[in-house]
Design an enzyme around this catalytic site. Structure first.
Site, PDB file in Angstrom:
ATOM      1  CB  SER A  49      -1.449   0.094   1.485  1.00  0.00           C
ATOM      2  OG  SER A  49      -2.069   0.772   1.085  1.00  0.00           O
ATOM      3  CG  ASP A 168      -4.214  -2.444   0.211  1.00  0.00           C
ATOM      4  OD1 ASP A 168      -2.641  -2.283   0.107  1.00  0.00           O
ATOM      5  OD2 ASP A 168      -4.607  -1.191   0.794  1.00  0.00           O
TER       6      ASP A 168
END
Length: 400
Positions: A49, A168
């Site tokens: 991320s 993610d």
């Protein structure tokens, strides 16, 4: 310390942090100022991320001004929106992608290969994929964008990387190589990683999920919300300063710095070193040479009223990044009458803003329409087939 003796024998790993990614800027700047060997001699920088963005900046060798200014621009943009992250103009993926395309050098794939590790979550099985090789500049951008993509928060259709869809990376492996003893782990949440804020909560409960350990406390709940809903730029700047102090505590407790800086912030004189070194308190069960000095105090930002004495460069960059538009119209919008007027006019302005920004996204989406429609068609077929098989098995079971 022995574990950092041979160059290339350790890694660094940055967890997903959302808008708290500026914490990593403070950590990185502290390491660059106080212990440059840890960055220069690291074998690979892993991230998931927003942690992958910081790892990319380290590989690029960018100064502290670049990540501070770019991240703070996004924070100030959200602050200006009447509905914050729920406003139709909020598009973090589009913003970050534009910045990467504008600032990444043409040879970034050569710099990043075997030096950068990006954590991705494969759709739809949720399998973790670690990307360390890149054949082009576009692949670097797409890998980072996939690692940043939070479902529904950033959109509906997952981005594509090498013909596959990814989400993610924090959803499957939030802290890559967290179990490796030669990996320096970093996270802005209270936990058991190497560099993180030291908790003051009496809670002994921990939550282990996505390869990361979090302390169950109200502070972590609050900071988890800040990852998705950014606070004011001043609060984000203090988070960056706290990252610097936490990294400095990590260095001093392991004897990787020459001066006990933290003691000068809380008292006049540090205690006398044991056996003439700052790295003399041995932890039972560790390898010889891996000792910690637990007497090094924990210092928070509120205890340092003049942070400029600790790191003049970082403090100057943060103050510059927090500066807002000085024009009369911008100041009026930030004032209480201006905000009240904005919310009063919201029922009239929001429909037009929604149409305008959605139209812009539709135009930007046109080049990807064929691939995305094919993916949606394949996904619908797969779901329909699975539903058919389950229904058929249930009916056959009832007949039998």
């Amino acid at each position: 310390m022995r574990c950092f003796g041979e160059e290339g024998s350790w890694n660094m790993s940055f967890a997903g942090a959302g808008f708290m990614g500026l914490y990593y800027v403070g950590v990185t700047h502290c390491l660059r100022e106080r212990a440059p060997r840890l960055l220069q001699g690291a074998r690979r920088f892993y991230g998931s991320s927003s942690g992958s963005l910081n790892a990319l900046c380290i590989v690029m060798g960018e100064s502290v001004d670049f990540p501070c200014s770019q991240l703070m621009v996004l924070v100030k943009q959200v602050e200006q929106l009447s509905l914050g992250v729920f406003h139709p103009a909020f598009g973090p993926i589009e913003h970050i992608k534009q910045k990467l395309q504008a600032f990444l050098p043409a040879n970034i794939h050569l710099l990043a290969s075997q030096r950068l590790g990006v954590s991705l979550t494969h759709w739809p099985d949720g399998r973790n994929v670690m990307v360390t090789d890149f054949s082009s500049r576009d692949e670097v951008i797409q890998a980072v964008i996939c690692s940043l993509y939070v479902p529904f928060y950033c959109g509906i259709i997952p981005p594509e990387f090498r013909g596959e869809r990814y989400l993610d990376g924090a959803l499957s492996n939030n802290l890559p190589l967290a179990d490796c003893p030669n990996t320096i782990t970093v996270s802005p949440l209270h936990g058991t990683v190497d560099i993180c804020p030291q908790t003051t909560s009496a809670s002994m409960h921990e939550l282990n999920s996505f390869n990361t350990s979090f302390q169950v406390s109200t502070n972590n709940v609050y900071m988890g919300l800040l990852c998705l809903i950014p606070p004011s730029p001043e609060v984000v700047a203090d988070i960056c300063r706290q990252g610097y102090l936490d990294a400095l505590r990590f260095l001093e407790r392991r004897g990787l710095t020459k001066e006990p800086v933290l003691w000068t912030l809380v008292s006049k004189e540090p205690p006398a070193p044991v056996d003439g070194t700052w790295d003399a308190v041995h932890v039972p069960g560790q390898e010889a040479g891996l000792s910690l000095n637990w007497e090094i105090p924990n210092v928070v930002v509120k205890d340092v009223p003049n942070f400029e004495k600790v790191s003049p460069e970082l403090d100057a960059v943060l103050k510059k990044a927090c500066m807002r538009d000085p024009s009369p119209w911008a100041r009026f919008r930030r004032s209480m009458p201006g905000r009240a007027l904005t919310y009063l006019l919201l029922p009239y302005t929001l429909p037009f803003e929604y149409i305008y920004f959605r139209s812009r996204r539709l135009v930007a989406w046109l080049p990807d329409v064929p691939a995305d429609l094919c993916w949606m068609q394949g996904t619908m077929r797969t779901l329909a087939f699975e539903a058919y098989v389950k229904t058929k098995d249930q009916l056959v079971g009832l007949v039998r």
